[in-house]
Design a protein around this motif. Structure first.
Motif, PDB file in Angstrom:
ATOM      1  N   GLY A 150       0.817  -1.213   0.000  1.00  0.00           N
ATOM      2  CA  GLY A 150       0.000   0.000   0.000  1.00  0.00           C
ATOM      3  C   GLY A 150       0.847   1.257   0.000  1.00  0.00           C
ATOM      4  O   GLY A 150       0.525   2.244  -0.672  1.00  0.00           O
ATOM      5  N   GLN A 151       1.960   1.215   0.747  1.00  0.00           N
ATOM      6  CA  GLN A 151       2.853   2.370   0.827  1.00  0.00           C
ATOM      7  C   GLN A 151       3.509   2.668  -0.511  1.00  0.00           C
ATOM      8  O   GLN A 151       3.530   3.808  -0.978  1.00  0.00           O
ATOM      9  N   ILE A 152       4.050   1.636  -1.163  1.00  0.00           N
ATOM     10  CA  ILE A 152       4.788   1.860  -2.403  1.00  0.00           C
ATOM     11  C   ILE A 152       3.842   2.296  -3.529  1.00  0.00           C
ATOM     12  O   ILE A 152       4.231   3.101  -4.399  1.00  0.00           O
ATOM     13  N   LEU A 153       2.604   1.808  -3.514  1.00  0.00           N
ATOM     14  CA  LEU A 153       1.626   2.268  -4.491  1.00  0.00           C
ATOM     15  C   LEU A 153       1.204   3.707  -4.220  1.00  0.00           C
ATOM     16  O   LEU A 153       1.054   4.514  -5.157  1.00  0.00           O
ATOM     17  N   ALA A 154       1.043   4.048  -2.944  1.00  0.00           N
ATOM     18  CA  ALA A 154       0.625   5.407  -2.583  1.00  0.00           C
ATOM     19  C   ALA A 154       1.661   6.449  -2.978  1.00  0.00           C
ATOM     20  O   ALA A 154       1.307   7.603  -3.284  1.00  0.00           O
ATOM     21  N   TRP A 155       2.932   6.084  -2.978  1.00  0.00           N
ATOM     22  CA  TRP A 155       3.974   7.027  -3.392  1.00  0.00           C
ATOM     23  C   TRP A 155       3.705   7.595  -4.782  1.00  0.00           C
ATOM     24  O   TRP A 155       4.088   8.721  -5.084  1.00  0.00           O
TER      25      TRP A 155
ATOM     26  N   GLY B  33       0.513   7.380  -6.277  1.00  0.00           N
ATOM     27  CA  GLY B  33      -0.914   7.557  -6.482  1.00  0.00           C
ATOM     28  C   GLY B  33      -1.559   6.435  -7.266  1.00  0.00           C
ATOM     29  O   GLY B  33      -2.488   6.653  -8.058  1.00  0.00           O
ATOM     30  N   LEU B  34      -1.089   5.210  -7.029  1.00  0.00           N
ATOM     31  CA  LEU B  34      -1.564   4.055  -7.778  1.00  0.00           C
ATOM     32  C   LEU B  34      -2.474   3.175  -6.938  1.00  0.00           C
ATOM     33  O   LEU B  34      -2.404   3.185  -5.701  1.00  0.00           O
ATOM     34  N   SER B  35      -3.291   2.392  -7.622  1.00  0.00           N
ATOM     35  CA  SER B  35      -4.072   1.334  -6.992  1.00  0.00           C
ATOM     36  C   SER B  35      -3.720   0.032  -7.700  1.00  0.00           C
ATOM     37  O   SER B  35      -3.092   0.034  -8.766  1.00  0.00           O
TER      38      SER B  35
END
Length: 229
Positions: free
Chosen positions: A43-48, A50-52
């Motif tokens: 979740g953290q690496i995707l949030a960097w 703005g991805l889902s």
């Protein structure tokens, strides 16, 4: 965007590639708790960025050899993404990823990973095509590496390694002295931090398969186990 997942051993990691460029990477040493570690870090690496999960175009996952439980953590998430979103799934052998950064060193590379009870998994890699070697790789890309994975104790590794090699991967600290004693003059041991497996290597090998259209089936893809539970 390609996502790489690796929980094959305590050396765990995540990586994101965009147009073959590494845009994010997390590597950590797990205390055999990848089950509770992987999803928050994902979740953290995707949030960097703005991805889902729906934004991921392909997912690469380490297949082993490695820990029975650890391998299944990343593989289950990768399969879930493949089934839920139709994401192409790409399995990458753990030892291939360990060897990748070093195959251009001009010498034989021996990649290792812990197998428990004083044993290791290993495979050898040559920088050029040579049918006399157990494994050959292509420096132009991953073109069907012939991986000859082995399992045994350090004396078995010493008996199998008949020529000088660069030892890379995850060398169990408890075996360092035994390896130095039995393989003196035949292996080059560098700092563990310099030779440990990175999620970026899983991503890089997965990328080659993805661009070639060489995908795995989510229903049949299984971990590489060299021993029974």
């Amino acid at each position: 965007m390609l996502l790489a997942l690796d929980t094959a051993t305590r050396q765990s990691g995540l990586a994101l590639l965009h147009d073959e460029t590494l845009v994010a990477e997390l590597n950590w040493t797990s205390n055999d708790s990848q089950t509770v570690e992987l999803l928050p870090r994902l979740g953290q690496i995707l949030a960097w960025h703005g991805l889902s999960p729906r934004d991921i175009d392909a997912v690469a996952v380490s297949l082993g050899p490695g820990s029975f439980t650890g391998l299944r953590v990343a593989l289950s998430i990768a399969k879930g993404m493949a089934v839920a979103h139709g994401t192409p799934l790409l399995g990458v052998p753990t030892l291939d990823a360990s060897a990748l950064p070093f195959v251009s060193a001009g010498k034989l590379v021996c990649a290792v990973a812990p197998a428990g009870r004083g044993r290791v998994y290993w495979a050898t890699y040559a920088a050029t095509a040579d049918e006399s070697r157990p494994v050959t790789v292509s420096l132009g890309g991953w073109q069907g590496w012939r991986s000859n994975f082995q399992l045994g104790d350090v004396p078995a590794l010493a008996a199998a390694l008949l020529e000088p090699a660069l030892l890379v991967g995850e060398v169990p600290p408890a075996l360092h002295e035994t390896i130095r004693r039995l393989l003196a003059g035949r292996v080059e041991l560098t700092a563990p931090a310099a030779t440990g497996r990175r999620a970026a290597s899983i991503a890089a090998l997965g990328w080659v398969r993805w661009r070639a259209g060489d995908f795995d089936d989510a229903a049949s893809l299984a971990p590489i186990y060299l021993q029974e539970p």
